[in-house]
Design a protein around this motif. Structure first.
Motif, PDB file in Angstrom:
ATOM      1  N   ASN A  68      50.952  81.487  25.373  1.00 52.91           N
ATOM      2  CA  ASN A  68      49.548  81.111  25.545  1.00 52.91           C
ATOM      3  C   ASN A  68      48.636  81.668  24.453  1.00 52.91           C
ATOM      4  N   LEU A  69      49.183  81.954  23.299  1.00 49.74           N
ATOM      5  CA  LEU A  69      48.404  82.412  22.156  1.00 49.74           C
ATOM      6  C   LEU A  69      48.612  81.409  21.027  1.00 49.74           C
ATOM      7  N   ASP A  70      47.531  80.764  20.607  1.00 50.21           N
ATOM      8  CA  ASP A  70      47.613  79.753  19.565  1.00 50.21           C
ATOM      9  C   ASP A  70      47.535  80.428  18.197  1.00 50.21           C
ATOM     10  N   LEU A  71      48.567  80.230  17.398  1.00 51.72           N
ATOM     11  CA  LEU A  71      48.617  80.851  16.080  1.00 51.72           C
ATOM     12  C   LEU A  71      48.209  79.905  14.958  1.00 51.72           C
ATOM     13  N   ALA A  72      47.683  78.737  15.299  1.00 52.71           N
ATOM     14  CA  ALA A  72      47.249  77.783  14.272  1.00 52.71           C
ATOM     15  C   ALA A  72      46.171  78.368  13.355  1.00 52.71           C
ATOM     16  N   PRO A  73      45.172  79.099  13.884  1.00 56.98           N
ATOM     17  CA  PRO A  73      44.190  79.695  12.966  1.00 56.98           C
ATOM     18  C   PRO A  73      44.826  80.678  11.987  1.00 56.98           C
ATOM     19  N   LEU A  74      45.785  81.454  12.455  1.00 57.95           N
ATOM     20  CA  LEU A  74      46.444  82.421  11.580  1.00 57.95           C
ATOM     21  C   LEU A  74      47.218  81.710  10.473  1.00 57.95           C
ATOM     22  N   VAL A  75      47.930  80.653  10.830  1.00 60.52           N
ATOM     23  CA  VAL A  75      48.682  79.886   9.837  1.00 60.52           C
ATOM     24  C   VAL A  75      47.725  79.295   8.797  1.00 60.52           C
ATOM     25  N   LEU A  76      46.626  78.728   9.267  1.00 56.48           N
ATOM     26  CA  LEU A  76      45.650  78.148   8.341  1.00 56.48           C
ATOM     27  C   LEU A  76      45.037  79.197   7.424  1.00 56.48           C
ATOM     28  N   ILE A  77      44.703  80.345   7.972  1.00 62.92           N
ATOM     29  CA  ILE A  77      44.093  81.402   7.157  1.00 62.92           C
ATOM     30  C   ILE A  77      45.064  81.876   6.089  1.00 62.92           C
ATOM     31  N   VAL A  78      46.329  82.048   6.433  1.00 65.22           N
ATOM     32  CA  VAL A  78      47.322  82.488   5.449  1.00 65.22           C
ATOM     33  C   VAL A  78      47.478  81.442   4.348  1.00 65.22           C
ATOM     34  N   VAL A  79      47.578  80.171   4.730  1.00 69.56           N
ATOM     35  CA  VAL A  79      47.725  79.097   3.736  1.00 69.56           C
ATOM     36  C   VAL A  79      46.495  79.020   2.835  1.00 69.56           C
TER      37      VAL A  79
END
Length: 94
Positions: A68-79
């Motif tokens: 229940n933790l969305d990691l899409a923002p983290l992936v986008l920030i790293v990219v």
């Protein structure tokens, strides 16, 4: 030739600044998701409109929901950070 290089560097600097602003928008949107804000607030609606297309794009290729933790923002920030570093080094090499 020097004028063209300066124009490209200027446009690249503006692009890097816009990417940095978008990273901050992603961070604010991710932090707001923890407090469950009012969905009718115009600022919250703006943040959702500006970030959800990028989240959907990432979710199309990578599974980002873990416990229940969305990691899409983290992936986008790293990219986006990698993009800033690569673009900055390309602009400095001109």
């Amino acid at each position: 030739m020097q004028i063209i290089i300066e124009i490209v560097q200027g446009v690249g600097g503006i692009l890097i600044s816009l990417i940095s602003v978008y990273i901050w928008i992603l961070i604010i949107s991710a932090l707001l998701s923890f407090v469950n804000p009012d969905q009718y607030n115009p600022i919250v609606q703006f943040l959702h409109r500006i970030t959800n297309p990028a989240y959907q794009f990432v979710r199309k290729f990578i599974r980002t929901d873990f416990n229940n933790l969305d990691l899409a923002p983290l992936v986008l920030i790293v990219v986006l950070q990698i993009t800033i570093v690569v673009l900055g080094s390309l602009l400095r090499s001109l």
